[in-house]
Design an enzyme around this catalytic site. Structure first.
Site, short mmCIF file in Angstrom:
data_model
loop_
_atom_site.label_atom_id
_atom_site.label_comp_id
_atom_site.label_asym_id
_atom_site.label_seq_id
_atom_site.Cartn_x
_atom_site.Cartn_y
_atom_site.Cartn_z
N ASP A 481 35.50 8.68 77.51
CA ASP A 481 35.73 9.80 77.63
C ASP A 481 36.97 10.17 77.29
O ASP A 481 38.27 9.48 77.44
CB ASP A 481 35.16 10.79 78.11
CG ASP A 481 34.59 11.86 77.83
OD1 ASP A 481 35.31 12.46 76.46
OD2 ASP A 481 34.08 13.54 78.50
N ASP A 551 29.63 17.79 72.05
CA ASP A 551 29.18 18.84 73.31
C ASP A 551 28.26 20.45 72.86
O ASP A 551 27.33 19.94 74.62
CB ASP A 551 30.18 19.42 74.37
CG ASP A 551 31.11 18.65 74.79
OD1 ASP A 551 29.91 17.42 75.36
OD2 ASP A 551 31.90 18.23 75.12
#
Ligand code: GLA
Length: 773
Positions: A481, A551
């Site tokens: 990430d 997301d």
């Protein structure tokens, strides 16, 4: 596929199956001649624009500027008469900025070379060919080598540039772009991808007016907001017809992609590292490689352009950093990720309870997301301290992984290696490891700083921490990430005249880290991610076969995100999961089944607490797992066709994938808006064999009732297998399928009956399978 040099005319001609690209040396200048549908070799001379008298420099030095300001250049330079934006702007030690490139030599060879430290497409002597043209500025000694590669069976031209300083003094590259394409402007439109967090890669299309129009990033990553892609399309170009030129940049940092419509109605298309914030000191004897860029021309619509990018990236980019990685070809395990299930509130017992339930349903891998290390109890702390928190992961990481493995699941882990929290031991020890301008308080984003990965000692230390974690247990997947962009650009290690190199050196550090990881763990499944999809770009695909798309896991929001993503990237690369409802980002409630259909168009997995979701949802998971296994190879390797777009029509979304041999296809149709008086919707499938007979089956009773003379068939209730044709009257009531020729299906289309009781309810979807008899 092939590259030819026509000695007499000094013309280079690159051919792909359906296109020709031509450039020529004219009076020492490397000029662009033609790019479009295939043309005959014999006629190419005609196209080399003989510049009319006033514009020929050797004849009319008085108006040399007119030539420089209008000619179509392959690699235009700034500062000596071309008033349009250029690819190259240099500065000498004396502060002068002019540069003029003249042809020096070229070479053509089979195969394709890589780019030092950078991601790039790859090929070998059997499937690719490369042309390198060397240009030189006699005054400064700057040598610019432009590479063009073509791949067998693919309508793409891949370009990159290397700069070598062969002069007597140091030079500074202020602009060093990778690609220019000059063309006549016939009322073209510009297609780009824009977005935000949780709303990445939405398609934008607008007419091109005069002047410069650009998408770009100065955030140190390709970004949520804009994307390193653009397409220049004819005004009437659709998915299936018309001209379009697509441009894609194989890089993950700052970029610019833009067009300039000039006074003479020509269009200059440029792509490369964003000059804003960029400067590179090219020492005497030094060299600099600008990243690779790809151009795809399609004369038959946007769909062909997308499929060309998909093929190029699937066959010649994805997993380039680790060519033997099994996930280049193999199906990916169906994963369940605990982020939306628990956020930071989990421990060993909770994860094992998820694994227990997941195993029962056929899920194949558990991924432990953020929160397992250091003092990380929220997103305010801990980044950099890559040591297992044994208060949470009781018994240690190996115990947890072994327990998960015992249940038949693989294990994966989340990391954010590029970051450092002020509240971390790493920061307390090395405050100067964060990117910051000395003396100025650096801006926190998500309460974190970015590590200065331009420094080798930092790359090495972070890598040794990651390696220790991955070596301590049987970890088969990493979600990498990156949750903030770069600002406060300052490195404690770079000299003043090199601070402008930090953005690019940072990217080289990231690429190096991922390369080290794959060198040591060649079978690892790596998924890149950046606050969702802020670094979904071709650069990252060189390292990881999949990237977390967004997301936003809401099935309806994902329609536009996945449509925009698929304009360039294959479905096999799109991280897509089924999450719980109401959706955590938008609060929408969609059927569990529809969430499955949308995730099926990506890597497929779950992002929910399987121990807590409603029983009726949980009961559907084994069926979804079966659906994934039935269709994933088609989705992963098939050709993608966009049939309708909810973004455009406001009502429904439809896409399909067709196997390479055209023997099998899967159509996904999602009803987004329910409408009154809407008897049926006509969709026009594409890509089938027109002469073949296809058996069409559907998981709902929405097909067929409009056709009195179709050849229906029914299913054996027990086996679920199709049985021979049944009398029409009966079949119309019971059948879920029938037989039609490919040409009928594509030209006359299929009617989806949204009034069917099977379609009652919001956001219902349908899967339609086609198989040659
Ligand atoms: C990012 C990712 C999420 C999750 C969180 C964890 O936002 O996109 O999927 O991993 O970070 O902090």
């Amino acid at each position: 596929m092939g590259i030819r040099f026509m000695e007499k005319e000094k013309l280079f001609k690159l051919d792909t199956p359906g296109t020709s690209y031509v450039c020529a040396v004219v009076e020492g200048f490397l000029l662009h001649v033609y790019y479009g549908k295939t043309i005959s070799d014999d006629d190419v001379r005609y196209l080399a624009r003989i510049y009319e008298r006033p514009f020929t420099p050797s004849v009319n030095n008085r108006d040399r500027g007119s030539f420089l300001d209008t000619a179509f250049f392959e690699h235009p330079t700034e500062g000596v008469g071309d008033g349009r934006s250029g690819c190259l702007r240099i500065e000498t030690e004396a502060g002068h900025q002019g540069c003029e490139l003249s042809y020096a030599k070229h070479r053509i060879y089979k195969g394709k070379s890589g780019l030092q430290g950078l991601p790039s497409t790859y090929g070998d002597e059997n499937d690719s060919e490369t042309l390198e043209i060397e240009l030189k500025d006699e005054i400064t000694g700057l040598v610019t080598t432009i590479s063009y590669s073509v791949y067998d069976g693919i309508d793409a031209i891949v370009r990159s540039v290397r700069y070598d300083n062969t002069g007597k003094g140091d030079l500074y590259l202020r602009t060093a772009l990778s690609l220019c394409l000059d063309m006549d402007c016939n009322d073209h439109e510009l297609i780009t991808l824009h977005g935000s967090w949780a709303r990445e890669r939405h398609i934008d299309r607008s007419p091109i007016g005069y002047g410069r129009h650009e998408v770009s990033s100065i955030r140190g990553e390709s970004s949520h907001q804009m994307h390193p892609f653009m397409a220049v399309a004819g005004r009437n170009t659709t998915q299936t017809q018309g001209e379009v030129y697509g441009f894609s940049f194989i890089y993950s940092g700052n970029f610019t992609a833009g067009v300039e419509r000039t006074q003479h109605n020509s269009l200059r298309c440029l792509m490369g590292i964003n000059p804003t914030g960029f400067s590179w000191k090219l020492e005497k004897g030094g060299s600099f490689s600008a990243p690779e860029a790809v151009i795809v021309y399609s004369g038959s619509g946007i769909g062909h352009m997308s499929r060309t990018f998909h093929k190029l990236y699937r066959d010649h980019l994805i997993c380039g950093a680790c060519r033997n990685n099994k996930y280049k070809e193999a199906p990916r395990p169906i994963l369940i990720n605990n982020w939306e299930a628990t956020y930071f509130d989990f421990d060993t017992d909770k994860l094992i309870s998820i694994a227990d339930e997941a195993a029962k349903s056929g899920i194949e891998m558990l991924v432990m997301d953020d929160g397992w290390f250091g003092n990380r109890s929220s997103d305010n702390m801990g980044l950099g301290d890559w040591f297992v928190n044994e208060d949470k992961i009781k018994g240690g990481l190996k115990y947890l992984v072994d327990e998960v493995n015992k249940r038949g699941l693989k294990f994966g882990i989340w990391m954010e290696p590029e970051m450092i929290s002020p509240d971390s031991d790493l920061y307390r020890e090395h405050p100067d490891w964060a990117i910051a301008i000395p003396g100025r308080t650096a801006t926190l984003i998500r309460n974190q700083y970015v590590l200065d990965l331009s420094r080798k000692e930092i790359v090495d230390e972070i890598y040794s921490r990651i390696k220790a974690v991955l070596s301590s247990a049987n970890i088969e997947y990493v979600k990498w990430d990156m949750n903030r962009g770069l600002c406060d650009i300052g490195s404690y290690a770079l000299s003043g005249d090199r601070q402008g190199e930090l953005f690019h050196r940072y990217m080289l550090g990231v690429y190096k880290l991922q390369q080290m990881l794959l060198d040591d763990f060649p079978d690892l499944l790596l998924e890149n991610c950046s606050g969702g999809g802020a670094r979904f770009d071709p650069g990252m695909l060189y390292y990881s076969p999949q990237i977390w798309c967004s997301d936003d896991t809401d099935a309806i929001e994902r329609l536009a995100i996945q449509e925009g993503t698929a304009i360039v990237y294959p479905l096999s690369s799109m991280g897509a999961h089924i999450s719980d409802c109401p959706n955590h980002t938008v609060g929408r409630i969609t059927p569990f089944e529809t969430r499955g259909y949308v995730a099926l168009a990506g890597t497929f997995g779950y992002e929910l607490d399987i121990t807590a979701i409603p029983q009726e949802d949980r009961d559907q998971i084994p069926g979804q797992v079966e659906m994934y296994h039935k269709y994933n190879s088609l989705v992963r390797t098939g050709d993608y066709y966009r049939i309708s777009s909810y973004r455009e029509n406001g009502y429904n979304d439809c896409w399909m994938v067709v196997s390479q041999e055209k023997s099998r296809a899967l159509i996904t149709y999602i009803k987004v808006m329910s409408r009154p008086n809407n008897r049926s919707v006509l969709i026009k499938p594409q890509g089938l064999d027109p002469d073949a007979e296809y058996r069409i089956t559907c998981d709902k009773r929405v097909l067929g009732i409009e056709y009195p003379s179709i050849r229906p068939f029914s299913f054996d209730d027990l086996s679920g297998e199709a049985v021979a044709e049944t009398p029409e009257s009966e079949a119309l009531n019971v059948s879920r399928g029938f037989i039609l020729h490919g040409d009928t299906i594509m030209n006359a289309g299929l009617l989806i009956n949204e009034d069917s009781p099977d379609m009652n309810g919001d956001f219902k979807g349908v899967l339609i399978e086609l198989e040659i008899l």
